[in-house]
Design an enzyme around this catalytic site. Structure first.
Site, PDB file in Angstrom:
ATOM      1  N   GLU A  82       0.786  -1.151  -0.051  1.00  0.00           N
ATOM      2  CA  GLU A  82      -0.008   0.045  -0.123  1.00  0.00           C
ATOM      3  C   GLU A  82       0.833   1.229   0.092  1.00  0.00           C
ATOM      4  O   GLU A  82       1.835   1.405   0.887  1.00  0.00           O
ATOM      5  CB  GLU A  82      -0.939  -0.042   1.355  1.00  0.00           C
ATOM      6  CG  GLU A  82      -1.859  -1.072   1.244  1.00  0.00           C
ATOM      7  CD  GLU A  82      -2.332  -1.364   2.810  1.00  0.00           C
ATOM      8  OE1 GLU A  82      -3.472  -2.165   2.978  1.00  0.00           O
ATOM      9  OE2 GLU A  82      -1.950  -0.796   3.643  1.00  0.00           O
ATOM     10  N   TYR A 201       3.114   4.966  13.813  1.00  0.00           N
ATOM     11  CA  TYR A 201       2.111   4.832  12.722  1.00  0.00           C
ATOM     12  C   TYR A 201       0.974   5.869  12.932  1.00  0.00           C
ATOM     13  O   TYR A 201       0.471   6.626  11.947  1.00  0.00           O
ATOM     14  CB  TYR A 201       1.714   3.432  12.881  1.00  0.00           C
ATOM     15  CG  TYR A 201       2.174   2.625  11.873  1.00  0.00           C
ATOM     16  CD1 TYR A 201       1.568   2.532  10.375  1.00  0.00           C
ATOM     17  CD2 TYR A 201       3.301   1.947  12.002  1.00  0.00           C
ATOM     18  CE1 TYR A 201       2.025   1.660   9.606  1.00  0.00           C
ATOM     19  CE2 TYR A 201       3.971   1.126  10.986  1.00  0.00           C
ATOM     20  CZ  TYR A 201       3.520   0.642   9.791  1.00  0.00           C
ATOM     21  OH  TYR A 201       3.637   0.012   8.828  1.00  0.00           O
TER      22      TYR A 201
END
Length: 581
Positions: A82, A201
């Protein structure tokens, strides 16, 4: 080396460093990080390409950027990548690599045009109940407590998170939310993974919260990553004159650590089992890819489970890192990451269809023709009530240039590969490809009387067990990963998912390329800044949009103290514009 975010730095071509004509480089590992290092040595440092040697243990280039197989026996994908607009170093690299698909265009040009004309989106981000969309999939379902925990984790000092897990920092309020369902299946997090990495993240991808429910912020290649990313880069490097040596298993890099300096003096390797190596001078650079997510990946087939192989032998990249790390604490602690494969492994599977039944089923669920050449699932479709926590992806078809007309390739993975399935009453890791296909079809809503025949005759499925696939997420402390260029290093740098660079996140193509860029620029003092990690966490507009998403659009009444503080100011306009009041 320095970071910058301006056009002034981004478009500059650095001057060639002094004495480059006499310098050479050895790159250990032919994955994306290793090949990117070679490209930056050529483009930005002016190194003679024939003086760059890439040592690769396997017979293929690209590392985890894989894609193999054929239309007859089935295609093979260990995983997918991704990507997003804000992979600053990745796109800096690929703006310079010619496309193999589009004449007079770079890989970046090709990728940009594709994703502009066919933007990604997910029609069904999550499903349950045998083929039905998850009823509340349009909400993140976070409680106030869970939102406060997210903020606290983002703000926490990494040193205070040393050795802690996600479960240590986030309660059941968070774990039962759709946010966690979408997040973990998008990034492959487990509750026992690193709190430090989860913090990074959340901060690094605060802007991705806007796309969690439909994945519209993601970008994908036209074909698998081997054909779309690895092959163009390897082709360009070979054309320049870079030397690729396959079948070379590096066993050690000997480093002289005396006098406060770190100088790589020798490389040991095995070729066809025979020991050999090379002596190094301080002018010869060494770039080491330490650790591997896909080491010991083993394939099964339609009638055979994929074996679990956790052995680490001489010639393994993990043993290489152990041998280097034994020489100095600055070289990290590999066993933190490779020491418990029960916590770092999961299984994927590649489905190659043999007739129209499964493609028709995908079209029924997504509302999209899988053979249109356009986006199909737009990323993972997660099965919320799957005991394996299975997700499945159908990328743009054909996913391989060699696919037959009417043949579809799907990719599946299960985060819980050691628990019994819902239909196939055994763990995914013990299942054949056919059995994994049965479990998938069960969750796709195929009537029980049709499942077994469709799985047996409608597809060829190859399972792949990857014991180290999330080793980079294992709970860690500062110092467990070596710095890209350790303090005092003269000619040695580390690349890839197990090297340490500030703020950025592992398990991404960006991280591999960033570490390569930082390694080359630091060792050679390149007079051009490395693009900084995208700073969405420091952008008040991104923060406001993310806050609105985390509240599922529930607005705060603009009254009382808030109104008195913000009325008539830019703050009031921003709060209203981004849906918070």
């Amino acid at each position: 080396m320095r970071y910058a975010h301006s056009n002034f730095e981004a478009f500059a071509r650095p001057a060639k460093p002094e004495n480059m004509d006499s310098r050479s480089a050895w790159i250990i590992g032919g994955g994306l990080g290793g090949m990117a290092a070679a490209a930056f040595l050529i483009r930005d440092a002016g190194m003679t390409p024939s003086k760059i040697t890439i040592l690769e243990a396997s017979d293929a280039d690209g590392g985890a950027l894989d894609g193999a197989g054929n239309a007859e026996t089935g295609w093979l994908i260990r995983g997918g990548r991704e990507m997003e607009e804000q992979f600053q170093c990745l796109w800096d690299l690929y703006r310079s690599i010619p496309s193999l698909e589009v004449p007079d265009a770079s890989v970046l040009d090709e990728f940009y045009r594709l994703n502009r004309t066919d933007p990604s989106s997910s029609p069904v981000r999550a499903m349950c109940g045998h083929g039905r969309p998850l009823p509340n999939r349009d909400n993140l379902t976070l409680t106030g407590k869970a939102r406060r925990e997210i903020i606290a984790l983002i703000l926490a000092d990494e040193e205070k998170l040393a050795g802690k897990t996600i479960r240590d920092m986030l309660s059941d309020d968070f774990m039962t939310s759709n946010f966690w369902l979408f997040w973990r299946s998008m990034f492959a997090f487990e509750t026992w993974h690193s709190a430090i990495e989860m913090k990074r993240y959340l901060a690094r991808f605060i802007h991705q919260i806007l796309g969690l429910k439909d994945l519209h912020t993601l970008k994908f290649t036209k074909y698998n990553q081997q054909e779309s990313l690895s092959k163009p880069l390897a082709t360009w490097l070979a054309e320049q004159g870079v030397v690729f040596r396959h079948g070379v298993k590096v066993t050690n890099v000997v480093v002289d650590t005396s006098g406060g300096r770190k100088v790589a003096t020798h490389i040991d390797w095995l070729t066809n089992g025979a020991a050999s190596g090379v002596d190094l001078s301080a002018d010869e650079l060494v770039f080491v890819t330490n650790g591997s997510m896909v080491e010991n990946s083993r394939w099964g087939d339609h009638g055979t489970p994929a074996p679990i192989d956790t052995t680490i032998t001489e010639g393994s990249v993990w043993q290489l890192w152990r041998n280097i790390a034994a020489q100095d604490p600055a070289f990290g602690h590999p066993d933190v990451f490779c020491g418990d494969t029960t916590a770092s492994r999961w299984e994927s599977a590649t489905v190659t269809t043999l007739d129209a039944r499964i493609p028709d089923l995908v079209q029924k669920i997504t509302g999209r023709d899988p053979f249109s050449g356009r986006t199909v699932t737009g990323g993972p479709v997660t099965i919320q009530d799957s005991a394996w926590l299975m997700s499945w992806v159908v990328s743009r078809q054909p996913h391989f240039k060699g696919q037959k007309k009417g043949q579809m390739v799907a990719w599946l993975y299960g985060l819980f590969s050691d628990v019994a399935g819902n239909y196939v009453k055994k763990p995914m890791q013990d299942c054949t490809g056919e059995e994994i296909t049965r479990e998938w079809l069960f969750h796709m809503g195929v009537p029980p009387g049709e499942i077994d025949d469709m799985a047996a005759t409608g597809a060829i499925t190859h399972p792949c067990m990857m014991p180290f696939i999330t080793a980079q997420f294992m709970p860690r402390s500062p110092g467990d990963r070596p710095n890209v260029v350790p303090a005092g290093s003269v000619n040695l740098a580390f690349l890839g998912q197990f090297a340490e660079t500030p703020r950025d996140t592992v398990f991404t193509t960006e991280y591999s390329v960033r570490t390569a860029m930082e390694a080359v620029y630091t060792l050679l003092d390149i007079d051009r800044a490395v693009p900084e990690v995208f700073g969405s966490i420091y952008d008040v507009r991104m923060l406001l949009q993310a806050a609105a998403e985390l509240r599922d659009g529930k607005k705060v009444p603009a009254s009382g103290m808030l109104r008195r503080l913000t009325d008539g100011t830019e703050i009031d306009d921003l709060l209203e514009r981004y849906g918070l009041i």
